[in-house]
Design an enzyme around this catalytic site. Structure first.
Site, PDB file in Angstrom:
ATOM      1  N   SER A 298      -1.225 -28.774  25.917  1.00 43.74           N
ATOM      2  CA  SER A 298      -1.455 -28.901  27.347  1.00 43.74           C
ATOM      3  C   SER A 298      -1.666 -27.529  27.996  1.00 43.74           C
ATOM      4  CB  SER A 298      -0.287 -29.678  27.972  1.00 43.74           C
ATOM      5  OG  SER A 298      -0.543 -30.013  29.313  1.00 43.74           O
TER       6      SER A 298
ATOM      7  N   ASP B 143      -5.300 -40.168  26.923  1.00 44.18           N
ATOM      8  CA  ASP B 143      -4.819 -38.961  27.596  1.00 44.18           C
ATOM      9  C   ASP B 143      -5.508 -38.832  28.952  1.00 44.18           C
ATOM     10  OD1 ASP B 143      -4.058 -36.404  28.399  1.00 44.18           O
ATOM     11  OD2 ASP B 143      -4.088 -35.623  26.358  1.00 44.18           O
TER      12      ASP B 143
ATOM     13  N   HIS C  20      -0.906 -38.181  26.614  1.00 44.19           N
ATOM     14  CA  HIS C  20      -0.699 -36.733  26.667  1.00 44.19           C
ATOM     15  C   HIS C  20       0.621 -36.309  26.024  1.00 44.19           C
ATOM     16  CE1 HIS C  20      -2.090 -32.915  28.291  1.00 44.19           C
ATOM     17  NE2 HIS C  20      -0.859 -32.651  28.702  1.00 44.19           N
TER      18      HIS C  20
END
Length: 406
Positions: free
Chosen positions: A179, A347, A376
């Site tokens: 991320s 995601d 995610h």
């Protein structure tokens, strides 16, 4: 999420954001003593049976970053005279810190798995998180302490971590990001003096562009200009870890909204993480970040750019010598740098269209894994991540030839 549900959720979120977070401050300013609290090694890693050491390194702008070095007794083979394997740096996501890599059992958590495979594991913690150690002169209560975004995380924090690990190990470094950890990796890798010390990189939920983000709650906050509202109120630290705020989150999971539903409105539907461990996850997460960092991320969503922080035309001229902030040019990442990436069909933050945009701008052709049902959070907390992700990642790292003697 319907409009009737959104506004109570927003009110709760704002309450947590603005709540009293003094109990998590671990540094009271230059010259004062750090409050006694368990280290990451003491809290999560040593109790699981893994040797762990704490390190501190200072960025060029004075922040004191915490690094943990993790190994596995079983991986220190006699044939290597106890020598460590190649170093790997783990870079966490937004509102997380180095503990993110150790939240499941040792056979499910990437930090432990890499150590068992013989890697010399270095755990990164960016400025402002609880496992880092403040600033040489600024108090966390000073707004200047929070005057940074992911731009500084890339150009100062990642740069210093890589330089420090390189100086200790005299070796190029494998990098793993998730991320926000991929945003700062991409930006850092465009800088020749940083990327020359990187052996290869594995990026989970890779992000450089955010204009196709589909997370409903995030999109509503962007549309409301929530980031600008918070900045205009003089709030520079985003701290979700106030005592009553954490209790509110836990109680919220038990009543009107499930934690999974709220999480899905931000991250997309996660297929495979252990919902029974949410209470344990919340003991560690979330970590603080800066309002400026959130503002920079929202700029990316609004403008469709992968650029430095936009101060507005006048200050941009002062900071950058031009009206628009300079972009981070992904084509500057060397074609010779081996890249491995994994992305998910569910995601809502690292959207497939944005990922394809990233691939088009890179000069190299990364190895790619696509997991249709992954959201995610699954990339670091999935109970199946070892076979789905970590084993292929480790095979990729070993294919570089760094493990020929292991």
């Amino acid at each position: 999420m319907g409009i009737q549900r959104f506004f109570p959720t927003l009110a709760i979120t704002l309450s947590i954001l603005f709540g009293n977070g003094n109990h998590v401050l671990s540094f009271d300013g230059g010259g004062s003593h750090q409050k006694q609290q368990p280290t990451l090694c003491q809290e999560l890693i040593i109790p699981s049976g893994y040797p762990c050491s704490e390190y501190t390194t200072q960025t060029k702008d004075g922040f004191l970053l915490g690094l943990q070095r993790v190994s596995s007794s079983s991986s220190l083979r006699l044939g290597n005279r106890g020598e460590r394997g190649p170093p790997v740096l783990l870079l966490h996501g937004l509102f997380m810190a180095g503990d993110a890599w150790f939240l499941n059992t040792p056979d499910q958590s990437l930090g432990f798995i890499l150590a068992d495979q013989g890697f010399d594991v270095w755990v990164g913690n960016v400025r402002g998180t609880r496992w880092s150690h403040g600033h040489i002169s600024l108090s966390e209560k000073n707004k200047k302490f929070w005057d940074w975004s992911w731009q500084e995380l890339a150009l100062y924090d990642v740069a210093e971590m890589i330089n420090y690990i390189n100086s200790v190990t005299n070796s190029k470094i494998f990098v793993v990001g998730h991320s926000q950890g991929t945003i700062i990796s991409f930006a850092a890798f465009t800088q020749p003096e940083i990327v020359e010390k990187v052996e290869a990189a594995a990026l989970l939920s890779p992000i450089s562009y955010l204009d196709h983000i589909s997370a409903p709650l995030v999109l509503r906050m962007v549309k409301m200009h929530l980031d600008k509202m918070i900045l205009s109120m003089g709030i520079h630290q985003l701290n979700f870890k106030s005592e009553w705020g954490a209790n509110l989150l836990v109680s919220l999971c038990d009543t009107r909204l499930s934690c999974n539903n709220m999480l899905s409105s931000i991250t997309g539907k996660n297929c495979c993480f252990n919902e029974s461990r949410v209470e344990f996850y919340l003991e560690q997460e979330p970590h603080p970040s800066s309002t400026k960092n959130l503002n920079h991320l929202f700029q990316m969503i609004r403008k469709g750019t992968f650029s430095k922080y936009d101060y507005g035309q006048l200050k941009n001229m002062i900071e950058y010598g031009k009206f628009k902030p300079p972009k981070f040019d992904l084509s500057r990442i060397p074609e010779s740098l081996p890249l491995w990436m994994a992305y998910g069909g569910n995601d809502a933050l690292a959207d497939i269209a944005d990922f394809q945009h990233t691939l088009k701008e890179l000069r190299s052709t990364p190895e790619v894994i696509y997991l249709e049902n992954y959201g995610h959070v699954d990339f670091i907390l999935s109970l199946q991540a070892k076979q789905d992700l970590y084993d292929p990642m480790i095979s990729f790292f070993k294919s570089t030839g760094k493990f020929t003697s292991m």
